[in-house]
Design an enzyme around this catalytic site. Structure first.
Site, short mmCIF file in Angstrom:
data_model
loop_
_atom_site.label_atom_id
_atom_site.label_comp_id
_atom_site.label_asym_id
_atom_site.label_seq_id
_atom_site.Cartn_x
_atom_site.Cartn_y
_atom_site.Cartn_z
N LYS A 43 0.84 -1.20 0.00
CA LYS A 43 0.00 0.00 0.00
C LYS A 43 0.87 1.25 0.00
O LYS A 43 2.08 1.18 0.25
CB LYS A 43 -0.93 0.00 1.21
CG LYS A 43 -0.20 0.07 2.55
CD LYS A 43 -1.18 0.03 3.71
CE LYS A 43 -0.44 0.10 5.04
NZ LYS A 43 -1.35 0.12 6.19
N ARG A 93 -10.74 0.84 14.90
CA ARG A 93 -10.75 1.78 13.77
C ARG A 93 -11.58 1.22 12.61
O ARG A 93 -11.96 1.94 11.70
CB ARG A 93 -9.33 2.10 13.31
CG ARG A 93 -8.58 0.91 12.74
CD ARG A 93 -7.24 1.27 12.15
NE ARG A 93 -6.61 0.11 11.54
CZ ARG A 93 -5.43 0.13 10.94
NH1 ARG A 93 -4.76 1.27 10.86
NH2 ARG A 93 -4.93 -0.96 10.42
N HIS A 140 -5.89 -6.86 13.41
CA HIS A 140 -4.70 -6.01 13.35
C HIS A 140 -4.34 -5.54 14.75
O HIS A 140 -5.21 -5.09 15.50
CB HIS A 140 -4.92 -4.82 12.43
CG HIS A 140 -3.66 -4.10 12.06
ND1 HIS A 140 -2.80 -4.56 11.10
CD2 HIS A 140 -3.11 -2.96 12.56
CE1 HIS A 140 -1.76 -3.74 11.00
NE2 HIS A 140 -1.93 -2.76 11.88
N ARG A 147 1.49 -10.49 7.45
CA ARG A 147 1.30 -9.31 6.60
C ARG A 147 2.38 -8.27 6.86
O ARG A 147 2.11 -7.19 7.39
CB ARG A 147 -0.07 -8.66 6.87
CG ARG A 147 -1.29 -9.52 6.66
CD ARG A 147 -2.55 -8.66 6.73
NE ARG A 147 -2.57 -7.80 7.90
CZ ARG A 147 -3.07 -8.14 9.08
NH1 ARG A 147 -3.58 -9.33 9.28
NH2 ARG A 147 -3.06 -7.26 10.08
N TYR A 153 14.11 31.57 3.99
CA TYR A 153 12.94 32.35 4.39
C TYR A 153 13.01 32.75 5.87
O TYR A 153 13.32 31.95 6.74
CB TYR A 153 11.66 31.56 4.15
CG TYR A 153 11.29 31.43 2.70
CD1 TYR A 153 10.98 32.55 1.93
CD2 TYR A 153 11.24 30.18 2.08
CE1 TYR A 153 10.63 32.43 0.60
CE2 TYR A 153 10.90 30.04 0.75
CZ TYR A 153 10.60 31.17 0.01
OH TYR A 153 10.26 31.05 -1.31
N CYS A 163 13.00 24.92 2.33
CA CYS A 163 12.01 25.49 1.41
C CYS A 163 11.30 24.35 0.66
O CYS A 163 11.60 23.18 0.84
CB CYS A 163 12.69 26.41 0.41
SG CYS A 163 13.78 27.64 1.14
N MET A 164 10.37 24.72 -0.19
CA MET A 164 9.66 23.70 -0.95
C MET A 164 10.60 22.93 -1.87
O MET A 164 10.48 21.71 -2.03
CB MET A 164 8.53 24.33 -1.77
CG MET A 164 7.70 23.31 -2.55
SD MET A 164 6.37 24.03 -3.52
CE MET A 164 5.26 24.59 -2.22
N ASP A 165 11.57 23.62 -2.47
CA ASP A 165 12.41 23.01 -3.49
C ASP A 165 13.90 23.03 -3.17
O ASP A 165 14.71 22.53 -3.95
CB ASP A 165 12.20 23.72 -4.84
CG ASP A 165 10.74 23.90 -5.16
OD1 ASP A 165 10.05 22.87 -5.32
OD2 ASP A 165 10.27 25.05 -5.21
#
Length: 371
Positions: free
Chosen positions: A36, A141, A170, A222, A264, A311-313
């Protein structure tokens, strides 16, 4: 932008195969390989292809993940770990999927789809839909409450086109040092098994239970995280090989004067003249922003601290006065370089999270390279 200086992940499929083989030998039963969340960031299709002769079944979280595997040519049984909404009944049957079931409405809808197909000039060859009953033994859950399973099974058996192939639960605390609640769950699950007719496949063990609770192994296990060479807790009863290395490259080098800031907000101020390097990877690639000012990377086999905000990049690291670093040099974010190593456990701890989240957060734009 030059693609050669972008971040990438190297995935060792042979390590994953070795881990799966070791787990299967350790438990002695069938292996349900959990792929998954894009195989925990490693790539669901390449991993499933690598495990096709080792795994007995694959497991995913959603119908969409299962269909992706089917469309890629994966023929092994695919278990959907969480009971899908009834709306997905037709897709489940069309792609020969095995859903977890914890509500009667889904079972009814799948039974109806098969019946309707049979009544319309045999438009479907499906006689029965195989399902696994999800038992809630205390994680609370999803699943059928363990005290209500016998009655639920009686209802399911009124549906002629539904075949109960498996039953599972689980663990909520198998990765904790105190495993008393895990053993309570195991007792509850065992009481369920004693009260219902024989079901072909019983399974309960996730990765921590595979490693630490042998009585939970039943017919199948699993494993998820452990397949990828990562221990979910302190127990290390099987030698595992980490499969993922995360690398980037130096994209910029400069020197800043005492008192100058970085990134930043300029929250970092250089205490003295400092050589710095820009690395073209950031939280847009899934690298945790909480590592701003506390994380490290490896360049030239040496630890380099991250300074300023990620930063993002991009991120910026501080270089030592004697470091000889050039544009394009390799940067290791997770993995080994020379005699040093940054483990995923260290990264997760400093980011105040768990290895699972680090792995699945690595963005799609980070190329995966397989070996």
């Amino acid at each position: 932008m030059n693609a050669s200086i972008q971040a990438h992940v190297e995935v060792d499929l042979k390590a994953i195969q070795a881990n799966a083989t070791a787990i299967k030998a350790h438990t002695g039963g069938q292996l349900i390989a959990v792929v998954k969340a894009d195989a925990y960031g490693h790539g669901a299709i390449p991993v499933a292809e690598a495990l096709h002769t080792i795994a007995d079944m694959f497991a995913v979280a959603t119908v969409a993940e299962a269909i992706e595997l089917r469309e890629a040519g994966i023929q092994k049984p695919i278990l959907i770990l969480f009971s899908p909404l009834p709306d997905f009944a037709e897709e489940i049957i069309a792609h020969d999927l095995t859903p977890a079931v914890d509500n009667f409405t889904l079972a009814q809808e799948m039974n109806k789809v098969v019946e309707d197909g049979k009544s319309q000039s045999q438009q479907t060859s499906t006689e029965k839909v195989k399902v696994h009953i999800d038992v809630n033994t205390g994680m609370n859950r999803c699943g059928v409450r363990y005290t209500e399973v016998a009655a639920f099974l009686k209802k399911i058996k009124t549906l002629p086109h539904i075949e109960i192939e498996g039953i599972f639960t689980h663990f909520a605390t198998a990765d904790e040092t105190d495993k008393s609640f895990a053993h309570l769950q195991l007792e509850r699950f065992s009481s369920v098994l004693a009260s219902v007719p024989n079901i072909p496949m019983t399974h309960a063990a996730n990765s921590p239970a595979v490693l630490a609770i042998p009585e939970s192994h039943f017919d199948a296990v699993r494993p998820g995280l452990s397949l990828y060479g990562i221990y979910p807790a302190n127990e290390k009863s099987i030698p595992l090989q980490p499969a993922l290395t995360w690398k980037a490259r130096v994209g910029w080098i400069d020197s800043i004067e005492a008192g100058e800031g970085v990134s930043y907000g300029l929250v970092y101020k250089a205490p003295s003249r400092t050589c710095v390097a820009g690395i073209q990877v950031g939280f847009g690639d899934g690298y945790p922003r909480p590592l701003s000012g506390v994380g490290e990377v490896l360049i030239g086999g040496k630890y380099c601290p991250i300074i300023g905000r990620i930063c993002m990049d991009m991120m910026v690291v501080s270089l030592g006065p004697q470091d000889k670093v050039a544009i394009g040099d390799e940067v290791v974010l997770i993995g080994k370089q020379g005699n040093e190593e940054i483990t995923i456990y260290e990264v997760a701890e400093r980011a105040n999270t768990i290895p699972y989240e680090i792995l699945i957060s690595i963005a799609k734009r980070v190329n995966r390279i397989y070996s």
